[in-house]
Design an enzyme around this catalytic site. Structure first.
Site, PDB file in Angstrom:
ATOM      1  N   GLY A   1       7.684  57.281  27.758  1.00 18.95           N
ATOM      2  CA  GLY A   1       7.249  57.145  26.417  1.00 18.95           C
ATOM      3  C   GLY A   1       5.932  56.967  26.625  1.00 18.95           C
TER       4      GLY A   1
ATOM      5  N   GLY B   1       0.083  65.663  28.148  1.00 20.16           N
ATOM      6  CA  GLY B   1       0.543  65.817  29.327  1.00 20.16           C
ATOM      7  C   GLY B   1       1.960  66.189  29.269  1.00 20.16           C
ATOM      8  N   HIS B   2       2.843  65.309  28.500  1.00 21.26           N
ATOM      9  CA  HIS B   2       3.922  65.188  28.310  1.00 21.26           C
ATOM     10  C   HIS B   2       4.685  66.463  27.593  1.00 21.26           C
ATOM     11  CE1 HIS B   2       3.510  60.798  28.880  1.00 21.26           C
ATOM     12  NE2 HIS B   2       4.200  60.891  29.740  1.00 21.26           N
TER      13      HIS B   2
ATOM     14  N   GLN C   1       4.977  60.809  43.716  1.00 23.17           N
ATOM     15  CA  GLN C   1       6.365  60.701  42.901  1.00 23.17           C
ATOM     16  C   GLN C   1       7.071  62.043  43.166  1.00 23.17           C
ATOM     17  OE1 GLN C   1       7.033  58.752  38.903  1.00 23.17           O
ATOM     18  NE2 GLN C   1       6.941  60.875  38.178  1.00 23.17           N
TER      19      GLN C   1
ATOM     20  N   LYS D   1       0.377  65.298  38.301  1.00 25.23           N
ATOM     21  CA  LYS D   1      -0.397  64.106  38.273  1.00 25.23           C
ATOM     22  C   LYS D   1      -0.014  63.125  39.049  1.00 25.23           C
ATOM     23  CE  LYS D   1      -2.998  60.744  36.141  1.00 25.23           C
ATOM     24  NZ  LYS D   1      -1.994  59.542  36.189  1.00 25.23           N
TER      25      LYS D   1
HETATM   26  O1  PAF Z   1       6.402  59.383  35.729  1.00 23.22           O
HETATM   27  C1  PAF Z   1       7.203  58.609  35.016  1.00 23.22           C
HETATM   28  O2  PAF Z   1       6.898  58.502  33.794  1.00 23.22           O
HETATM   29  C2  PAF Z   1       8.298  57.688  35.445  1.00 23.22           C
HETATM   30  O3  PAF Z   1       8.137  57.300  36.989  1.00 23.22           O
HETATM   31  C3  PAF Z   1       9.672  58.540  35.505  1.00 23.22           C
HETATM   32  C4  PAF Z   1       9.878  59.601  36.243  1.00 23.22           C
HETATM   33  C5  PAF Z   1      10.123  58.613  34.085  1.00 23.22           C
HETATM   34  C6  PAF Z   1      10.848  57.483  36.223  1.00 23.22           C
HETATM   35  O4  PAF Z   1      10.808  56.173  35.394  1.00 23.22           O
END
Ligand code: PAF
Length: 265
Positions: A28, A33-34, A150, A146
């Site tokens: 959220g 970017g999202h 991850q 970014k």
């Molecule tokens: O990048 C994020 O916003 C979080 O790490 C994700 C991938 C939604 C996992 O909670």
């Protein structure tokens, strides 16, 4: 756009999606970017599911879980405008009906750089990402460049555990002055925001020693690491293909990176 808060609502909405399905996972506090992830998702699939879930498992003690921005109404307006088909907005008890005893381990990738500063963070990320993949059943999942470490950990999980999902990386979206968009930027005061530009400047130097010198001259930013790494393993390597940086500005921890085959920010 269907908003599903429970597993049952998600299953019902997922059943009605036809063709290739993409998932964009978020916590959220959405920004452009999202929105860019959703736009890319539309190019890769016929239907797009977005998840909004602030995952407690990836926050350590003393981190910003409680103050992490929660802006559901404006998030839904953004996603509606971007043409998302389904938004999954579960509460923690929906995602974790019981204490998750069995978790995914990021292995060595979880111990270095962000993992060294945030022990257990990547195990928490991978555990929720795998669960959300099972729940949303996508063909493709999109993640921002970014969060490069991850991304590397998710790619490795998908490969090591034979998860039948394609992972697509989407380039970092930046403000015109180079600051990488992040939900945490809203914690910064105007002065801290100016200070935070040192991250992009240090990356633009494309040289670790020159970048560190820029931090030495910027007392408002507390450098955690600035290093050249292999983007798949996150092992430090003088000929690595990625420069990664993390620093604290005030009480806000910021990260950024530059793939060396890309234009500088
Ligand atoms: O990048 C994020 O916003 C979080 O790490 C994700 C991938 C939604 C996992 O909670």
């Amino acid at each position: 756009m269907i908003v599903a808060a429970t597993r049952e609502e998600l299953v019902a909405a997922r059943k009605d999606l036809r063709g290739r399905v993409a998932v964009v996972m978020t916590m959220g506090a959405l920004h452009d970017g999202h929105a860019e992830l959703v736009r890319h998702a539309r190019r890769h699939a016929d239907a797009v599911i977005v998840t909004i879930f602030v995952n407690p498992l990836q926050f350590g003690a003393g981190e910003d879980l409680d103050r992490y921005p929660r802006t559901l109404e404006s998030d839904l307006a953004i996603l509606d405008a971007e043409g998302a088909d389904v938004v999954f907005t579960p509460t923690p008890d929906v995602v974790y009906p019981t204490e998750p005893l069995v978790r995914v381990s990021a292995g060595a990738l979880g111990d270095v750089f962000e993992g060294a500063s945030r022990p257990g963070h990547f195990d928490g990320v991978l555990t929720v990402v795998l669960k959300l993949m099972h729940l949303t059943q996508p063909d493709v999942a999109l993640f921002g460049q970014k969060d490069a470490q991850q991304l590397a950990a998710i790619r490795r999980m998908v490969s090591d555990l034979d998860v039948p999902v394609s992972v697509v990386a989407v380039p970092t979206v930046r403000e015109p002055d180079g600051l990488a968009l992040s939900s945490r930027n809203r914690y910064l005061t105007e002065e801290q925001r100016r200070t935070a530009l040192v991250l992009a400047r240090a990356l633009a130097a494309r040289d670790v020693a020159a970048g560190r010198a820029l931090f030495d001259a910027e007392p408002g930013a507390d450098l955690d690491y600035l290093e050249r790494v292999d983007s798949r393993t996150f092992e430090a390597a003088p000929d690595g293909d990625l420069i990664v940086v993390a620093a604290r500005v005030g009480s806000t921890r910021l990260i950024d990176n530059l793939p060396l085959d890309e234009k500088a920010p």
